[in-house]
Design a protein around this motif. Structure first.
Motif, mmCIF file in Angstrom:
data_model
loop_
_atom_site.group_PDB
_atom_site.id
_atom_site.type_symbol
_atom_site.label_atom_id
_atom_site.label_comp_id
_atom_site.label_asym_id
_atom_site.label_seq_id
_atom_site.Cartn_x
_atom_site.Cartn_y
_atom_site.Cartn_z
ATOM 1 N N LYS A 28 37.248 -5.152 -65.275
ATOM 2 C CA LYS A 28 37.930 -6.166 -64.461
ATOM 3 C C LYS A 28 38.867 -5.557 -63.422
ATOM 4 N N ASN A 29 39.372 -4.368 -63.703
ATOM 5 C CA ASN A 29 40.287 -3.780 -62.702
ATOM 6 C C ASN A 29 39.563 -2.894 -61.692
ATOM 7 N N ASP A 30 38.223 -2.925 -61.675
ATOM 8 C CA ASP A 30 37.474 -2.193 -60.636
ATOM 9 C C ASP A 30 37.659 -2.878 -59.287
ATOM 10 N N SER A 31 37.773 -2.073 -58.245
ATOM 11 C CA SER A 31 37.797 -2.656 -56.895
ATOM 12 C C SER A 31 36.546 -2.186 -56.158
ATOM 13 N N LEU A 32 35.920 -3.118 -55.432
ATOM 14 C CA LEU A 32 34.687 -2.769 -54.715
ATOM 15 C C LEU A 32 34.943 -1.669 -53.692
ATOM 16 N N VAL A 33 36.111 -1.712 -53.055
ATOM 17 C CA VAL A 33 36.446 -0.679 -52.061
ATOM 18 C C VAL A 33 36.472 0.691 -52.742
ATOM 19 N N ASN A 34 37.133 0.748 -53.898
ATOM 20 C CA ASN A 34 37.227 2.039 -54.607
ATOM 21 C C ASN A 34 35.884 2.515 -55.143
ATOM 22 N N LEU A 35 34.966 1.559 -55.351
ATOM 23 C CA LEU A 35 33.619 1.942 -55.799
ATOM 24 C C LEU A 35 32.744 2.377 -54.620
ATOM 25 N N GLY A 36 33.337 2.368 -53.407
ATOM 26 C CA GLY A 36 32.612 2.852 -52.225
ATOM 27 C C GLY A 36 31.693 1.812 -51.605
ATOM 28 N N LEU A 59 33.561 -18.821 -47.112
ATOM 29 C CA LEU A 59 33.661 -17.426 -47.550
ATOM 30 C C LEU A 59 35.094 -16.921 -47.430
ATOM 31 N N ALA A 60 35.777 -17.355 -46.369
ATOM 32 C CA ALA A 60 37.136 -16.867 -46.118
ATOM 33 C C ALA A 60 38.082 -17.218 -47.270
ATOM 34 N N GLU A 61 37.745 -18.279 -48.051
ATOM 35 C CA GLU A 61 38.606 -18.657 -49.189
ATOM 36 C C GLU A 61 38.477 -17.680 -50.348
ATOM 37 N N THR A 62 37.502 -16.777 -50.287
ATOM 38 C CA THR A 62 37.356 -15.792 -51.364
ATOM 39 C C THR A 62 38.129 -14.508 -51.051
ATOM 40 N N TYR A 63 38.824 -14.497 -49.924
ATOM 41 C CA TYR A 63 39.580 -13.302 -49.533
ATOM 42 C C TYR A 63 40.904 -13.249 -50.308
ATOM 43 N N GLY A 64 41.311 -12.083 -50.718
ATOM 44 C CA GLY A 64 42.628 -11.935 -51.346
ATOM 45 C C GLY A 64 42.634 -11.125 -52.624
ATOM 46 N N PRO A 65 41.702 -11.392 -53.580
ATOM 47 C CA PRO A 65 41.749 -10.652 -54.849
ATOM 48 C C PRO A 65 41.674 -9.142 -54.645
ATOM 49 N N ASN A 66 42.376 -8.417 -55.554
ATOM 50 C CA ASN A 66 42.418 -6.950 -55.435
ATOM 51 C C ASN A 66 41.398 -6.255 -56.324
ATOM 52 N N ASN A 67 40.832 -6.999 -57.265
ATOM 53 C CA ASN A 67 39.840 -6.377 -58.150
ATOM 54 C C ASN A 67 38.857 -7.438 -58.640
ATOM 55 N N LEU A 68 37.848 -6.997 -59.405
ATOM 56 C CA LEU A 68 36.781 -7.909 -59.817
ATOM 57 C C LEU A 68 37.296 -9.010 -60.742
ATOM 58 N N GLY A 69 38.249 -8.678 -61.605
ATOM 59 C CA GLY A 69 38.813 -9.683 -62.514
ATOM 60 C C GLY A 69 39.501 -10.792 -61.732
ATOM 61 N N GLU A 70 40.296 -10.399 -60.747
ATOM 62 C CA GLU A 70 40.987 -11.408 -59.927
ATOM 63 C C GLU A 70 39.982 -12.262 -59.158
ATOM 64 N N LEU A 71 38.911 -11.626 -58.689
ATOM 65 C CA LEU A 71 37.885 -12.374 -57.940
ATOM 66 C C LEU A 71 37.188 -13.371 -58.868
ATOM 67 N N ALA A 72 36.870 -12.938 -60.094
ATOM 68 C CA ALA A 72 36.231 -13.855 -61.055
ATOM 69 C C ALA A 72 37.159 -15.032 -61.364
ATOM 70 N N ASP A 73 38.450 -14.755 -61.520
ATOM 71 C CA ASP A 73 39.418 -15.834 -61.787
ATOM 72 C C ASP A 73 39.471 -16.815 -60.614
ATOM 73 N N LEU A 74 39.473 -16.262 -59.402
ATOM 74 C CA LEU A 74 39.525 -17.124 -58.207
ATOM 75 C C LEU A 74 38.274 -18.004 -58.152
ATOM 76 N N LEU A 75 37.122 -17.398 -58.392
ATOM 77 C CA LEU A 75 35.875 -18.168 -58.325
ATOM 78 C C LEU A 75 35.855 -19.238 -59.419
#
Lengths: 82, 420
Positions: A28-36, A59-75
């Protein structure tokens, strides 16, 4: 749908777009940016997971989360509203 | 109803450029990621070039081709830019003067990030359609540049504008809009617009840029779909694939256009990856050609993509082009028009390409010197002599056409001269 189920949809979308990450164990704390993962691929992943979740939000409403866990929570919160 | 559209158009892409792959190496950008951006060259403005010289140099061949009577019929001059040089005085006043237009002419400057060229074009179209002055023409010039400043040796990666450095360029596209749409006949009323407030990319400071590339990409993709869906609501039986033989996109960089096209083809048509690739090569790639040589020229980019499409495609038969314009902040629009077989050849393809080919190739060191020298012409400069930066000091061969360049700034007033 639980946050875990959404997280699973998310990781399957990541593998659809970036199959090179198939050996990676997603956390959950993985970030897509850090995964390249590049910006266009990140957008493709979002588009794909929204399609899988049948979630029609900008799509713009999905902007903001810092990692996959935060993105899943937002979704998850968006899927409860829509 | 009268016909309306583009009677003539031309582009000016500056005097110096940088091979962006050299910059990417120098800045140590990830080569795999950089390759996906589909960026080749970027025009770098010299100190003697500003939004006014780009605008005048883009419009001059159009004006030179008109009779005195036709020049006097230009009753509207709109300059479209996010690179203005004064909060009050519009750059259109200088452009009006150096092009020798009639004093009975409305002139003003228009801003909405990269949407400005489309905004100006659509306002001109509606001025012609209103027939409040039958026979009048409008000149719309979208002109933009990025001029960043950094002290020599300072780390560029910490600057607000570093994310945009490889993609931003300089250039201007001029359109003569009238009842004689020889180049591009507008589909009247075929417009889908879509906008909302978003803080994606912006210019909150002089000579800089700020923002978030990820948010901007997501907003662009949203708008690319929604603007077309609004267009489709207004036009019966429109098909994203079959109704448009070509598509011209606002092109911050080619990779973004490729992604937006892929997303729309999948969402709107359910197209397969093979179908999408083939369609991209056939309908979109011609519009990227010139854009990839100058970088993002903001308000002018979608118009450059339109011009590139017309100059680099087959128009033996009349064809319809769909245009997608996006300006951060944001406002977007999908609109269309028809290019007729014979008239497309009137465009000055050879002159445009000779001018691009004739630009001076900067080394990365020379580019870094310019980044440092740019402080001499920062926003609000009161006095400055610029003849040592004249284009002729960079380009030894003969210029494709005479050009206007900035000679000096005296008490804020800009003085220009023509190359001989």
């Amino acid at each position: 749908m639980s946050a875990q189920q959404i997280f699973d949809y998310l990781t399957s979308s990541i593998l659809d777009v970036v199959p090179e990450l198939n050996e990676h164990e997603f956390r959950k704390n993985d970030s897509l940016v850090n995964l390249g993962v590049g910006s266009m691929e990140r957008a493709d992943i979002i588009i794909m997971v929204l399609e899988k979740l049948r979630l029609k939000i900008p799509l713009a409403e999905t902007y903001g989360p810092n990692n996959l866990g935060e993105l899943a929570d937002l979704l998850q919160s968006k899927s409860q509203i829509s | 109803m009268v016909e309306v559209g583009i009677e003539d158009m031309h582009f000016f892409g500056g005097n110096a450029y940088l091979d962006v792959s050299e910059l990417a190496d120098y800045r140590q950008l990830n080569p795999d990621r950089f390759a996906k951006l589909l960026i080749k060259e970027k025009t770098v403005p010299l100190l003697s070039e500003d939004p006014i010289t780009f605008a005048v140099n883009a419009a001059k061949p159009i004006i030179d081709g008109l009779s005195a009577k036709d020049i006097d019929s230009i009753e509207l001059l709109i300059t479209c830019t996010e690179s203005g040089i004064d909060f009050g005085k519009s750059i259109s006043t200088y452009v009006h003067d150096y092009l020798g237009l009639s004093k009975n002419c409305r002139m003003f400057e228009l801003k909405q990030a990269c949407y400005s060229g489309t905004a100006g074009f659509q306002m001109a179209v509606n001025f012609i359609l209103s027939q409040t002055s039958p026979g009048a023409k409008a000149l719309v010039i979208a002109t933009d540049l990025s001029r960043h400043t950094v002290e020599k040796g300072k780390d560029v990666s910490v600057m607000d504008w570093s994310y945009a450095e490889p993609s931003t360029g300089a250039g201007a596209v001029a359109l003569l809009v009238s009842e004689i749409p020889s180049i591009f006949k507008v589909d009247v009323g075929a417009n889908g617009y879509y906008g909302y407030e978003v803080m994606d990319t912006c210019r909150p400071l002089a000579d800089s840029e700020a923002g978030n590339a990820d948010l901007s990409l997501l907003s662009y993709l949203d708008c690319c779909e929604k603007a077309f869906l609004e267009y489709a609501k207004r036009i019966n039986q429109v098909c994203y694939k079959n109704s448009f033989q070509y598509l011209a996109f606002h092109t911050p960089f080619g990779g973004m256009v490729k992604g937006a096209h892929r997303s729309n083809m999948r969402k709107i048509l359910g197209a397969s990856p093979i179908e999408i690739d083939e369609d991209f090569n056939n309908r979109v790639l011609p519009g990227l050609n010139y854009c990839q040589r100058v970088g993002n020229i903001m308000g002018a980019t979608v118009l450059l993509s339109l011009l590139s499409t017309i100059c680099n495609s087959d128009f033996r038969l009349s064809k319809r082009i769909g245009c997608f314009s996006y300006g951060s902040g944001c406002c977007s629009e999908f609109y269309s028009g028809v290019v007729d077989a014979s008239d497309a050849q009137r465009l000055r393809k050879e002159l445009i390409e000779a001018q691009l080919d004739g630009r001076y190739q900067l080394t990365v060191d020379e580019y870094e010197d310019l980044l440092s020298d740019n402080s001499n012409v920062s926003f609000g400069t009161r006095n400055c002599e610029l003849e040592k930066y004249a284009p002729s000091n960079y380009i030894s061969s003969e210029l494709a056409t005479p050009q206007l360049f900035l000679k000096k700034i005296k008490d804020f007033h800009r003085e220009y001269t023509w190359t001989t």
